[in-house]
Design a protein around this motif. Structure first.
Motif, short mmCIF file in Angstrom:
data_model
loop_
_atom_site.label_atom_id
_atom_site.label_comp_id
_atom_site.label_asym_id
_atom_site.label_seq_id
_atom_site.Cartn_x
_atom_site.Cartn_y
_atom_site.Cartn_z
N LEU A 64 0.57 -0.12 -13.20
CA LEU A 64 0.83 -0.54 -12.08
C LEU A 64 0.49 0.24 -10.91
O LEU A 64 0.19 -0.30 -9.86
N ALA A 65 0.08 1.43 -11.19
CA ALA A 65 -0.43 2.20 -10.17
C ALA A 65 -1.74 1.88 -9.66
O ALA A 65 -2.27 2.53 -8.58
N PHE A 66 -2.60 1.19 -10.43
CA PHE A 66 -3.66 0.98 -10.40
C PHE A 66 -3.96 -0.64 -9.96
O PHE A 66 -4.96 -1.15 -9.81
N VAL A 82 -8.56 3.01 -8.04
CA VAL A 82 -7.69 4.11 -7.35
C VAL A 82 -7.70 4.11 -5.84
O VAL A 82 -7.18 5.36 -5.15
N ASP A 83 -7.46 3.18 -5.29
CA ASP A 83 -7.19 2.74 -3.92
C ASP A 83 -5.90 3.39 -3.52
O ASP A 83 -5.74 3.83 -2.28
N ASN A 84 -4.75 3.13 -4.08
CA ASN A 84 -3.58 3.68 -4.07
C ASN A 84 -3.45 5.35 -3.94
O ASN A 84 -2.71 5.74 -3.09
N PHE A 85 -4.25 5.63 -4.88
CA PHE A 85 -4.13 7.18 -4.84
C PHE A 85 -4.93 7.95 -3.72
O PHE A 85 -4.72 8.79 -3.08
N ALA A 86 -6.12 7.11 -3.42
CA ALA A 86 -6.73 7.49 -2.28
C ALA A 86 -6.03 7.47 -1.03
O ALA A 86 -5.82 8.22 0.32
N ASP A 87 -5.27 6.20 -0.53
CA ASP A 87 -4.14 6.16 0.41
C ASP A 87 -3.24 7.29 0.33
O ASP A 87 -2.68 7.78 1.30
N LEU A 88 -2.58 7.53 -0.84
CA LEU A 88 -1.64 8.48 -1.11
C LEU A 88 -1.98 10.04 -0.70
O LEU A 88 -1.39 10.54 -0.24
N SER A 92 0.91 11.66 4.99
CA SER A 92 1.38 13.02 5.31
C SER A 92 2.89 13.04 5.04
O SER A 92 3.67 14.01 4.56
N LEU A 93 3.57 11.55 5.29
CA LEU A 93 4.96 11.50 5.04
C LEU A 93 5.39 11.66 3.51
O LEU A 93 6.20 12.35 3.27
N PHE A 94 4.73 11.35 2.51
CA PHE A 94 4.96 11.49 1.25
C PHE A 94 4.78 12.90 0.98
O PHE A 94 5.52 13.57 0.33
N ALA A 288 8.98 0.86 -2.67
CA ALA A 288 9.34 -0.21 -3.87
C ALA A 288 10.16 -1.23 -3.38
O ALA A 288 9.93 -2.35 -3.35
N PHE A 289 11.56 -0.85 -3.32
CA PHE A 289 12.56 -1.81 -2.91
C PHE A 289 12.70 -2.17 -1.31
O PHE A 289 13.64 -3.01 -1.11
N LYS A 290 12.36 -1.49 -0.51
CA LYS A 290 12.67 -1.47 0.82
C LYS A 290 11.43 -2.38 1.49
O LYS A 290 11.41 -3.39 2.17
N TYR A 291 10.24 -1.89 1.18
CA TYR A 291 9.02 -2.39 1.55
C TYR A 291 8.13 -3.09 0.48
O TYR A 291 7.43 -3.90 1.18
N GLY A 292 8.45 -3.14 -0.52
CA GLY A 292 7.97 -4.26 -1.65
C GLY A 292 6.59 -3.69 -2.17
O GLY A 292 5.97 -4.53 -2.77
N GLN A 293 6.30 -2.70 -1.96
CA GLN A 293 4.91 -2.07 -2.30
C GLN A 293 5.12 -1.28 -3.67
O GLN A 293 5.02 -0.11 -4.00
N PHE A 294 5.29 -2.18 -4.70
CA PHE A 294 5.30 -1.52 -6.15
C PHE A 294 4.18 -0.79 -6.74
O PHE A 294 4.36 0.17 -7.29
N GLY A 295 2.96 -1.22 -6.26
CA GLY A 295 1.77 -0.61 -6.94
C GLY A 295 1.86 0.95 -6.21
O GLY A 295 1.41 1.73 -6.75
N TYR A 296 1.92 0.87 -4.66
CA TYR A 296 1.87 2.34 -4.30
C TYR A 296 2.88 3.13 -4.50
O TYR A 296 2.77 4.38 -4.84
N ALA A 297 4.14 2.68 -4.89
CA ALA A 297 5.25 3.55 -5.23
C ALA A 297 5.04 3.79 -6.80
O ALA A 297 5.29 5.21 -7.09
N ALA A 298 4.49 2.91 -7.68
CA ALA A 298 3.99 3.49 -8.91
C ALA A 298 3.11 4.63 -8.79
O ALA A 298 3.06 5.66 -9.59
N ALA A 299 2.20 4.61 -8.02
CA ALA A 299 1.25 5.85 -7.72
C ALA A 299 1.94 7.19 -7.43
O ALA A 299 1.39 8.11 -7.83
N MET A 300 2.80 7.02 -6.65
CA MET A 300 3.66 8.15 -6.23
C MET A 300 4.38 8.74 -7.44
O MET A 300 4.18 10.10 -7.71
#
Length: 325
Positions: A64-66, A82-88, A92-94, A288-300
């Motif tokens: 899911l992270a990809f 690897v776009d999610n990892f590039a954004d991650l 800075s907040l993460f 994931a559950f507040k903003y609905g970005q499951f792929g980005y959360a999986a990358a975290m």
């Protein structure tokens, strides 16, 4: 006797002279494979739940992270590499939450080990009502995280909390205006939740260390005492070397559990104030559950797994080298 008729020595390879064992015959290989199949058959009831409940979701989360998986009635999931990892990498907040998570995990794990070691040494003594003390030491472990969080919210309450009341009685705080709102104060929120984490997780460490102390040979401690060794010398030379493997194992497990903490801190502060207690697991949950970005959360989650695995590998390798030396 000719060289061709010389029988190889026991343990030597057949005609190789390298000391390797002789190759197995087809019958031996079939027998070994049969034993292996029998072992797998016996392990299947234990392995199946692990594969279904642990390995399966983990592999799904990694895949899911990809993707750009997100909520929405018409949302479609696309592979983004690897776009999610590039954004991650630029988030800075993460990484701030990751720093807070490391501070939390290291502080809680270290304090749990030190306090649990002292408590285990005390409970290992031949004291009156030792059975009662051992039972009471397990109470925080038996309480759900939600109950622990609510209880400590009452302890930390600004006006009615027992902590502020005790500090006022001791003269540390003066009047109602001097009360501290521990869980919303920018400087005190993180130390406050660290204290709760230590209190809630210390019993399991105490139990493990107490079990390890049961295996320390009393004869060695008695011999050291007869030789004139003091309490600290007996602990450093006899008790700690025997207890060290157990301490290393429980410390590694505690670090994993503490770094992945969610429920306790969520009930206490929900990551506030101002993100001062927002652990990376809370950050991923909100994403994931507040903003609905499951792929980005999986990358975290994948990044957290990788970093924790590297840190634990370095920690355990260092300990193994010290033990080998």
């Amino acid at each position: 006797m000719s060289a061709a008729t010389v029988r190889p020595k026991a343990g030597a390879g057949a005609g190789t002279g390298t000391g390797a064992p002789p190759p197995r015959t087809p019958a031996e290989r079939r027998r070994v494979l049969g034993l292996d199949r029998g072992a797998w058959f016996l392990l299947a009831p234990a392995l199946l739940p692990i594969l279904v409940l642990s390995a399966g979701p983990l592999l799904y989360a990694i895949s899911l992270a990809f993707t750009d998986a997100h909520t929405g009635r018409t949302a479609t999931t696309r592979f983004v590499g690897v776009d999610n990892f590039a954004d991650l990498r630029l988030d800075s907040l993460f990484w701030e939450s990751f720093r807070i998570g490391l501070v939390w995990a290291v502080c809680v794990t270290a304090l749990q080990l030190l306090l649990a070691l002292g408590l285990a040494l005390l409970l290992n003594q031949n004291l009156r009502f030792r059975w009662l003390a051992r039972t009471l030491a397990l109470v925080p472990w038996a309480m759900p995280e939600v109950v622990v969080g609510i209880m400590w919210q009452l302890v930390y309450h600004q006006d009615a909390g027992i902590l502020n009341k005790t500090l006022r009685q001791l003269g540390v705080l003066s009047g109602t205006s001097g009360n501290i709102d521990w869980l919303t104060h920018l400087s005190w929120a993180l130390p406050a939740v660290i204290l709760v984490g230590v209190w809630a997780g210390m019993p399991q460490t105490t139990v493990v260390l107490l079990a390890g102390l049961q295996n320390v040979p009393r004869e060695l401690a008695e011999a050291a005492q007869l030789d004139g060794a003091g309490v600290w010398r007996r602990f450093a030379s006899v008790t700690w070397p025997a207890l060290k493997p157990v301490a290393v194992a429980i410390t590694a497990l505690n670090f994993i559990w503490n770094f992945n903490s969610f429920g306790l801190v969520y009930v206490l502060t929900q990551g506030g104030p101002g993100g001062q207690t927002r652990l990376p697991m809370l950050f991923a949950y909100e994403e994931a559950f507040k903003y609905g970005q499951f792929g980005y959360a999986a990358a975290m989650g994948v990044v957290m797994i990788a970093v924790v695995a590297v840190l634990l590998t370095l920690f355990l390798r260092k300990r193994l080298k010290e033990d080998a030396a």
